[in-house]
Write a protein that holds these residues in place. Sequence first.
Motif, PDB file in Angstrom:
ATOM      1  N   LEU A 239       0.820  -1.203   0.000  1.00 47.98           N
ATOM      2  CA  LEU A 239       0.000   0.000   0.000  1.00 47.98           C
ATOM      3  C   LEU A 239       0.863   1.267   0.000  1.00 47.98           C
ATOM      4  CD1 LEU A 239      -2.842   1.208   0.196  1.00 47.98           C
ATOM      5  CD2 LEU A 239      -2.689   0.971   2.674  1.00 47.98           C
ATOM      6  N   ALA A 240       1.938   1.257   0.780  1.00 44.38           N
ATOM      7  CA  ALA A 240       2.825   2.423   0.825  1.00 44.38           C
ATOM      8  C   ALA A 240       3.510   2.647  -0.521  1.00 44.38           C
ATOM      9  CB  ALA A 240       3.863   2.241   1.930  1.00 44.38           C
ATOM     10  N   ASP A 241       3.971   1.570  -1.154  1.00 45.99           N
ATOM     11  CA  ASP A 241       4.599   1.711  -2.472  1.00 45.99           C
ATOM     12  C   ASP A 241       3.605   2.219  -3.512  1.00 45.99           C
ATOM     13  OD1 ASP A 241       6.967   0.835  -1.428  1.00 45.99           O
ATOM     14  OD2 ASP A 241       6.716  -1.250  -2.076  1.00 45.99           O
ATOM     15  N   ALA A 242       2.378   1.680  -3.461  1.00 45.52           N
ATOM     16  CA  ALA A 242       1.366   2.114  -4.426  1.00 45.52           C
ATOM     17  C   ALA A 242       1.016   3.590  -4.231  1.00 45.52           C
ATOM     18  CB  ALA A 242       0.112   1.252  -4.279  1.00 45.52           C
ATOM     19  N   ARG A 243       0.991   4.039  -2.999  1.00 38.62           N
ATOM     20  CA  ARG A 243       0.716   5.454  -2.741  1.00 38.62           C
ATOM     21  C   ARG A 243       1.844   6.328  -3.279  1.00 38.62           C
ATOM     22  NH1 ARG A 243       0.308   6.291   3.373  1.00 38.62           N
ATOM     23  NH2 ARG A 243       2.527   5.812   3.116  1.00 38.62           N
ATOM     24  N   THR A 244       3.077   5.844  -3.140  1.00 40.33           N
ATOM     25  CA  THR A 244       4.221   6.619  -3.626  1.00 40.33           C
ATOM     26  C   THR A 244       4.182   6.772  -5.144  1.00 40.33           C
ATOM     27  OG1 THR A 244       5.567   5.844  -1.770  1.00 40.33           O
ATOM     28  CG2 THR A 244       6.738   6.714  -3.694  1.00 40.33           C
ATOM     29  N   TRP A 245       3.804   5.700  -5.827  1.00 47.68           N
ATOM     30  CA  TRP A 245       3.802   5.713  -7.287  1.00 47.68           C
ATOM     31  C   TRP A 245       2.433   6.020  -7.884  1.00 47.68           C
ATOM     32  CZ3 TRP A 245       8.434   5.877  -9.377  1.00 47.68           C
ATOM     33  CH2 TRP A 245       9.506   5.301  -8.666  1.00 47.68           C
ATOM     34  N   ALA A 246       1.494   6.447  -7.044  1.00 46.50           N
ATOM     35  CA  ALA A 246       0.152   6.847  -7.495  1.00 46.50           C
ATOM     36  C   ALA A 246      -0.554   5.725  -8.246  1.00 46.50           C
ATOM     37  CB  ALA A 246       0.230   8.109  -8.366  1.00 46.50           C
ATOM     38  N   ARG A 247      -0.385   4.489  -7.751  1.00 48.11           N
ATOM     39  CA  ARG A 247      -1.093   3.339  -8.323  1.00 48.11           C
ATOM     40  C   ARG A 247      -2.407   3.154  -7.565  1.00 48.11           C
ATOM     41  NH1 ARG A 247       1.462  -0.699 -11.163  1.00 48.11           N
ATOM     42  NH2 ARG A 247      -0.676  -1.514 -11.259  1.00 48.11           N
ATOM     43  N   THR A 248      -3.431   3.854  -8.019  1.00 50.07           N
ATOM     44  CA  THR A 248      -4.716   3.787  -7.327  1.00 50.07           C
ATOM     45  C   THR A 248      -5.304   2.384  -7.368  1.00 50.07           C
ATOM     46  OG1 THR A 248      -5.061   6.047  -8.131  1.00 50.07           O
ATOM     47  CG2 THR A 248      -6.927   4.957  -7.087  1.00 50.07           C
ATOM     48  N   ASP A 249      -5.046   1.651  -8.458  1.00 48.32           N
ATOM     49  CA  ASP A 249      -5.589   0.299  -8.548  1.00 48.32           C
ATOM     50  C   ASP A 249      -4.984  -0.613  -7.477  1.00 48.32           C
ATOM     51  OD1 ASP A 249      -3.105   0.506  -9.661  1.00 48.32           O
ATOM     52  OD2 ASP A 249      -3.534  -0.731 -11.423  1.00 48.32           O
ATOM     53  N   VAL A 250      -3.680  -0.461  -7.222  1.00 46.13           N
ATOM     54  CA  VAL A 250      -3.044  -1.266  -6.185  1.00 46.13           C
ATOM     55  C   VAL A 250      -3.503  -0.836  -4.792  1.00 46.13           C
ATOM     56  CG1 VAL A 250      -0.839  -2.026  -5.222  1.00 46.13           C
ATOM     57  CG2 VAL A 250      -1.070  -1.695  -7.687  1.00 46.13           C
ATOM     58  N   VAL A 251      -3.708   0.472  -4.618  1.00 47.37           N
ATOM     59  CA  VAL A 251      -4.226   0.950  -3.335  1.00 47.37           C
ATOM     60  C   VAL A 251      -5.591   0.343  -3.048  1.00 47.37           C
ATOM     61  CG1 VAL A 251      -5.044   2.991  -2.099  1.00 47.37           C
ATOM     62  CG2 VAL A 251      -2.918   3.106  -3.396  1.00 47.37           C
ATOM     63  N   LEU A 252      -6.465   0.362  -4.056  1.00 49.71           N
ATOM     64  CA  LEU A 252      -7.786  -0.246  -3.874  1.00 49.71           C
ATOM     65  C   LEU A 252      -7.683  -1.748  -3.648  1.00 49.71           C
ATOM     66  CD1 LEU A 252     -10.112   1.557  -6.433  1.00 49.71           C
ATOM     67  CD2 LEU A 252     -10.318   1.520  -3.955  1.00 49.71           C
ATOM     68  N   LEU A 253      -6.729  -2.383  -4.314  1.00 49.19           N
ATOM     69  CA  LEU A 253      -6.520  -3.813  -4.101  1.00 49.19           C
ATOM     70  C   LEU A 253      -6.145  -4.098  -2.643  1.00 49.19           C
ATOM     71  CD1 LEU A 253      -6.121  -6.738  -5.161  1.00 49.19           C
ATOM     72  CD2 LEU A 253      -3.752  -6.100  -5.662  1.00 49.19           C
ATOM     73  N   CYS A 254      -5.241  -3.313  -2.080  1.00 49.80           N
ATOM     74  CA  CYS A 254      -4.836  -3.523  -0.689  1.00 49.80           C
ATOM     75  C   CYS A 254      -5.997  -3.272   0.267  1.00 49.80           C
ATOM     76  CB  CYS A 254      -3.666  -2.603  -0.347  1.00 49.80           C
ATOM     77  SG  CYS A 254      -2.146  -2.966  -1.260  1.00 49.80           S
ATOM     78  N   VAL A 255      -6.776  -2.223  -0.013  1.00 50.53           N
ATOM     79  CA  VAL A 255      -7.950  -1.945   0.821  1.00 50.53           C
ATOM     80  C   VAL A 255      -8.937  -3.111   0.747  1.00 50.53           C
ATOM     81  CG1 VAL A 255      -9.943  -0.421   1.095  1.00 50.53           C
ATOM     82  CG2 VAL A 255      -7.687   0.553   0.643  1.00 50.53           C
ATOM     83  N   ALA A 256      -9.150  -3.622  -0.460  1.00 54.97           N
ATOM     84  CA  ALA A 256     -10.064  -4.750  -0.616  1.00 54.97           C
ATOM     85  C   ALA A 256      -9.541  -5.996   0.100  1.00 54.97           C
ATOM     86  CB  ALA A 256     -10.282  -5.045  -2.103  1.00 54.97           C
ATOM     87  N   LEU A 257      -8.230  -6.200   0.059  1.00 47.61           N
ATOM     88  CA  LEU A 257      -7.655  -7.355   0.747  1.00 47.61           C
ATOM     89  C   LEU A 257      -7.862  -7.257   2.252  1.00 47.61           C
ATOM     90  CD1 LEU A 257      -4.290  -7.897  -1.172  1.00 47.61           C
ATOM     91  CD2 LEU A 257      -6.316  -9.357  -1.202  1.00 47.61           C
ATOM     92  N   TYR A 258      -7.642  -6.071   2.812  1.00 47.37           N
ATOM     93  CA  TYR A 258      -7.889  -5.888   4.245  1.00 47.37           C
ATOM     94  C   TYR A 258      -9.359  -6.164   4.571  1.00 47.37           C
ATOM     95  CZ  TYR A 258      -3.329  -3.786   5.347  1.00 47.37           C
ATOM     96  OH  TYR A 258      -1.992  -3.576   5.576  1.00 47.37           O
ATOM     97  N   ALA A 259     -10.257  -5.681   3.718  1.00 50.48           N
ATOM     98  CA  ALA A 259     -11.685  -5.896   3.959  1.00 50.48           C
ATOM     99  C   ALA A 259     -12.041  -7.378   3.896  1.00 50.48           C
ATOM    100  CB  ALA A 259     -12.510  -5.100   2.945  1.00 50.48           C
ATOM    101  N   VAL A 260     -11.521  -8.080   2.890  1.00 50.60           N
ATOM    102  CA  VAL A 260     -11.817  -9.507   2.747  1.00 50.60           C
ATOM    103  C   VAL A 260     -11.245 -10.300   3.915  1.00 50.60           C
ATOM    104  CG1 VAL A 260     -11.350 -11.539   1.334  1.00 50.60           C
ATOM    105  CG2 VAL A 260     -12.052  -9.406   0.246  1.00 50.60           C
ATOM    106  N   LEU A 261     -10.030  -9.980   4.313  1.00 50.02           N
ATOM    107  CA  LEU A 261      -9.430 -10.685   5.450  1.00 50.02           C
ATOM    108  C   LEU A 261     -10.245 -10.446   6.723  1.00 50.02           C
ATOM    109  CD1 LEU A 261      -5.653  -9.949   4.772  1.00 50.02           C
ATOM    110  CD2 LEU A 261      -6.807 -12.155   4.572  1.00 50.02           C
ATOM    111  N   GLY A 262     -10.713  -9.224   6.915  1.00 52.62           N
ATOM    112  CA  GLY A 262     -11.551  -8.950   8.073  1.00 52.62           C
ATOM    113  C   GLY A 262     -12.856  -9.719   8.034  1.00 52.62           C
ATOM    114  N   LEU A 263     -13.485  -9.804   6.868  1.00 49.01           N
ATOM    115  CA  LEU A 263     -14.725 -10.554   6.740  1.00 49.01           C
ATOM    116  C   LEU A 263     -14.505 -12.043   6.977  1.00 49.01           C
ATOM    117  CD1 LEU A 263     -16.346  -8.811   3.639  1.00 49.01           C
ATOM    118  CD2 LEU A 263     -17.134  -8.705   6.001  1.00 49.01           C
ATOM    119  N   LEU A 264     -13.398 -12.576   6.479  1.00 49.86           N
ATOM    120  CA  LEU A 264     -13.129 -13.999   6.656  1.00 49.86           C
ATOM    121  C   LEU A 264     -12.887 -14.347   8.121  1.00 49.86           C
ATOM    122  CD1 LEU A 264     -10.857 -14.793   3.567  1.00 49.86           C
ATOM    123  CD2 LEU A 264     -13.247 -15.427   3.926  1.00 49.86           C
TER     124      LEU A 264
END
Length: 293
Positions: A239-264
């Motif tokens: 997430l930190a690397d994606a924020r540095t390089w402005a990779r919004t798709d990777v940022v959303l991917l990390c957010v989604a992963l945290y959400a899925v892990l929390g749901l599981l």
Amino acid sequence: MTATHGVTRRAPAGADPVAAVAGTAGRSRGRRDGWRDGWRGWWSLGLVVVAWTVATSAGAVAPQVLPGPAAVARAGAELVTAGTLLPALAVSVGRLAVGALLGTGLGLALGLLAGLTRTGHDVVDRPVQAVRAVPFTALTPLLVVWCGLGETPKVLLVVIATVVPVYVATVQGVQGVDPRLRELAVAQHLGRGATLRRVVLPGALPSVLAGVRLALGTGWVAVIVAEQVATDRGVGALLADARTWARTDVVLLCVALYAVLGLLTDALIRATEQHALRWRTPPAHPCLPKEPA
């Protein structure tokens, strides 16, 4: 005789074959209802994904601001192919597992101590409540100064995040046990240890499991906070690397992963709760009207 799975079995003497067939139908209907109820809560999440897809496909939101689910999935596939996503997931899950295990055990022990004795409550409760009032963002720099930049401060932050909900729930559960059950244990000449195992812990278990569910959710928040501070491993590092390089798709991917892990993890604890507390809600058996004598 009743037929089950193609095999004819003889009903026990005195058994009502109509009631047996009705019982089998009731159990099958109960399994179907349980399966349907288990999936019902996920429909709203599916609607969110559909709305997200429609909004991005129609161009209502710029792709740089909110990439669509397909772009996020492609980013995930790229990270899997590069060999970075799965190790990052393993690191984050490991941090939560170790920290939550230690925090849950410590919270349960402190909760029993505070819930069973007045002296224990006086000694333990105020310090734990003080820790509860301190936000993670204030504790993180202090843990880094004390323990360095390794795994220790990250795991300790998860421990602190999980110990407080389990402690509070355990105290409430222990103090909420029916006093008549304790009186019955005294009348049956049960010792302190037997009373704890057979009366107090079963009575407090629903509250404790609710505290564990809350603790795991808070633990994932602690993992997110910890992985934003000087880390090169875990989903937070991606997430930190994606924020540095402005990779919004990777940022959303990390957010989604945290959400899925929390749901599981929440679903795992809910399944454990249903299994451990099945004695509280015995399955209903169909009742056939009795003929008047």
